[in-house]
Design an enzyme around this catalytic site. Structure first.
Site, PDB file in Angstrom:
ATOM      1  CD  GLU A 166      -3.087  -1.097   2.305  1.00  0.00           C
ATOM      2  OE1 GLU A 166      -2.833  -0.140   3.177  1.00  0.00           O
ATOM      3  OE2 GLU A 166      -3.914  -1.990   2.363  1.00  0.00           O
ATOM      4  CD  GLU A 364      -3.342  -5.928   4.315  1.00  0.00           C
ATOM      5  OE1 GLU A 364      -4.018  -5.138   4.632  1.00  0.00           O
ATOM      6  OE2 GLU A 364      -2.050  -5.750   4.221  1.00  0.00           O
TER       7      GLU A 364
HETATM    8  C1  BGP Z   1      -4.070  -1.931   5.811  1.00  0.00           C
HETATM    9  C2  BGP Z   1      -2.606  -2.042   6.088  1.00  0.00           C
HETATM   10  C3  BGP Z   1      -2.321  -3.030   7.343  1.00  0.00           C
HETATM   11  C4  BGP Z   1      -3.470  -3.142   8.177  1.00  0.00           C
HETATM   12  C5  BGP Z   1      -4.893  -3.058   7.818  1.00  0.00           C
HETATM   13  C6  BGP Z   1      -5.913  -2.923   8.716  1.00  0.00           C
HETATM   14  O1  BGP Z   1      -4.283  -0.667   5.058  1.00  0.00           O
HETATM   15  O2  BGP Z   1      -1.914  -2.735   5.216  1.00  0.00           O
HETATM   16  O3  BGP Z   1      -0.967  -3.011   7.768  1.00  0.00           O
HETATM   17  O4  BGP Z   1      -3.077  -2.332   9.393  1.00  0.00           O
HETATM   18  O5  BGP Z   1      -5.110  -2.091   6.786  1.00  0.00           O
HETATM   19  O6  BGP Z   1      -6.309  -1.504   9.020  1.00  0.00           O
HETATM   20  P1  BGP Z   1      -6.101  -1.048  10.463  1.00  0.00           P
HETATM   21  O7  BGP Z   1      -4.937  -1.597  11.226  1.00  0.00           O
HETATM   22  O8  BGP Z   1      -5.677   0.537  10.184  1.00  0.00           O
HETATM   23  O9  BGP Z   1      -7.522  -0.964  11.071  1.00  0.00           O
END
Ligand code: BGP
Length: 461
Positions: A166, A364
């Protein structure tokens, strides 16, 4: 079985070094920007929990990899921490880091789990940030050397590499929205950071290919399919601009080897073009990936911006469009993100139709829930049926995309054990496994058993 996947479909999950390892100040690791930011501004982090301990993967990786096996994983992504491997960013390699990553990779392989290794997950070494971070071409060069060092050290066993996770997040959060360190708010500087991230990606790809190692290299992008509120031309224009700035600004260079002409025109009109060197275009053209990881959490819904300026200075992408909450939408209230499973299918169809059906996988997807202890049943496990529904409904759309010819190779959940998050720390839990932060005990959730069974059967009813 109604939803059967092809042999070899990747069942797994993802995490990152800074969110899982802990040991943030041990065994020679230097500080990254999150370690540092927590020191100077702990109030920015939920419950004042920083990245120091995370979910202690550094100390428990063997048992955690055993859990991955129990969870039916055939693949697993994590990242290498640049500030652990090369503590001064650009110099000597830290032998303790090499020993750790070797042991971790070997353990995964010994368990029959293919490691997917990402090189950068928001975690700029502080010393590199102090040299300008992604605004500096010297840092881009240092990243390319770091990437090449990883290929040299681990490329005999790691065959699935990713240059970035990302990359637009550090741009938006660090240079536009005051959400991540260095908390700059400056659109022009943000564009430079984005451009240099693409150059860094392309240099790493070049170094990887020069080594003629087995395996392939890709990048992981968070793609949010962008839907206009209506068919009105102004709403469609808003969606077009948002898509250009927030999806295609990374997708096109890494998947097609060039920026969309419309994006360059937009940047020109608003005086936002970054400085380019003559050799950059060829570098980007050569940086086309073998595979794309797609992180999908939520759609982007937009409508026309009142008083939108067609040219001249603008302060942020949101000067060109407004966000809009679709009435009746399904939402995860803990994270505030809309849940729209079909979005995953729409992305895969876009890749099929407009990006040469590039090989890809869902790298993800997941659901962060606050207060999961309320769902702990009599036997001590979290009864997270909502997460099972979330995964299953997304997998159904993935399955349909496959039936229509998508080259999607697998599905990774965010994440396997509840892990530390950038600002929210442990507020929202995403794992297939619950982490008890008091004693670091791990307990498989109901979703973990469901996932293991789906992986074992390579599908579900
Ligand atoms: C994505 C990232 C992760 C993870 C996930 C969940 O954008 O790649 O690192 O953190 O989101 O988001 P958050 O942790 O902000 O709830």
């Amino acid at each position: 079985m109604e939803y059967q996947f092809a042999d070899g479909f990747w069942w797994g999950s993802a995490t990152s070094a800074p969110q899982s390892e802990g040991a943030a100040a041990r065994d020679g690791k230097s500080r990254n920007i999150f370690d540092y930011w927590f020191e100077i501004a702990p109030e920015r982090f939920h419950d004042r929990v920083g990245p120091g301990e995370a979910s202690t993967f550094y100390d428990h990786f063997r048992t955690d990899i055993g859990l991955l096996k129990t969870l039916g994983h055939n693949t697993f992504r994590t990242s290498i921490s640049w500030s652990r491997l090369i503590p001064d960013g650009d110099g000597e390699v830290n032998p303790q880091a090499v020993a750790f990553y070797n042991a971790m990779i070997d353990e995964l392989l010994a368990q029959g789990i293919t490691p997917f290794i990402n090189l950068y997950h928001f975690d700029m070494p502080l010393c590199m940030q102090q040299r300008g971070g992604w605004e500096s071409r010297a840092v881009v060069e240092a990243y390319a050397r770091y990437a090449d060092t990883c290929f040299g050290l681990f490329g005999d066993r790691v065959t699935h590499w990713f240059t970035f996770n990302e990359p637009i997040v550090p741009v938006e959060a660090g240079y536009l929205n005051d959400l991540h360190y260095p908390c700059v708010v400056d659109f022009k500087r943000a564009v430079t950071v984005a451009y240099h991230s693409v150059l860094a990606h392309a240099m790493a790809v070049q170094r990887f290919r020069a080594r003629e190692l087995p395996g392939n290299i890709g990048i992981i992008l968070n793609l949010s399919p962008t839907y206009p509120r209506s068919d009105a031309p102004e709403d469609r224009q808003a969606a077009h601009d948002a898509d250009l700035l927030l999806n295609r600004s990374f997708l096109d260079p890494v998947a097609k080897g060039r920026y969309p002409a419309a994006l360059l025109q937009l940047l020109e009109r608003h005086g936002l073009m970054p400085h380019c060197e003559p050799q950059d275009a060829q570098l980007i053209e050569d940086g086309v990936v073998d595979i794309l990881g797609v992180n999908y959490y939520q759609p982007r819904r937009v409508l026309a911006k009142e008083g939108r300026r067609a040219e001249g200075p603008i302060a942020s992408p949101e000067d060109l469009f407004s966000y809009y909450a679709m009435p009746g939408r399904k939402i995860n209230p803990h994270r505030g993100w809309e849940i729209y499973e079909k979005g995953l299918y729409d992305i895969l169809m876009d890749l099929k139709e407009n990006y040469g059906n590039l090989p890809c996988y869902i790298s993800e997807n997941g659901m962060g829930v606050e207060g999961e202890e309320a769902f702990i049943g009599a036997d001590g496990r979290v009864e997270d049926d909502y997460r099972i529904d979330f995964i299953r409904e997304h997998l159904k759309w993935l399955h349909r995309a496959l039936a229509e010819g998508s080259q999607c190779k697998g599905y990774h959940l965010w994440t396997f054990i509840d892990c530390w998050s950038w600002l929210n720390a442990y507020k929202n839990r995403y794992g297939l496994v619950r982490l008890d932060r008091a004693d670091q005990h791990r307990t498989i959730k109901k979703s973990g058993y469901w996932f293991a069974e789906a992986a074992r059967r390579n599908g579900f009813d």
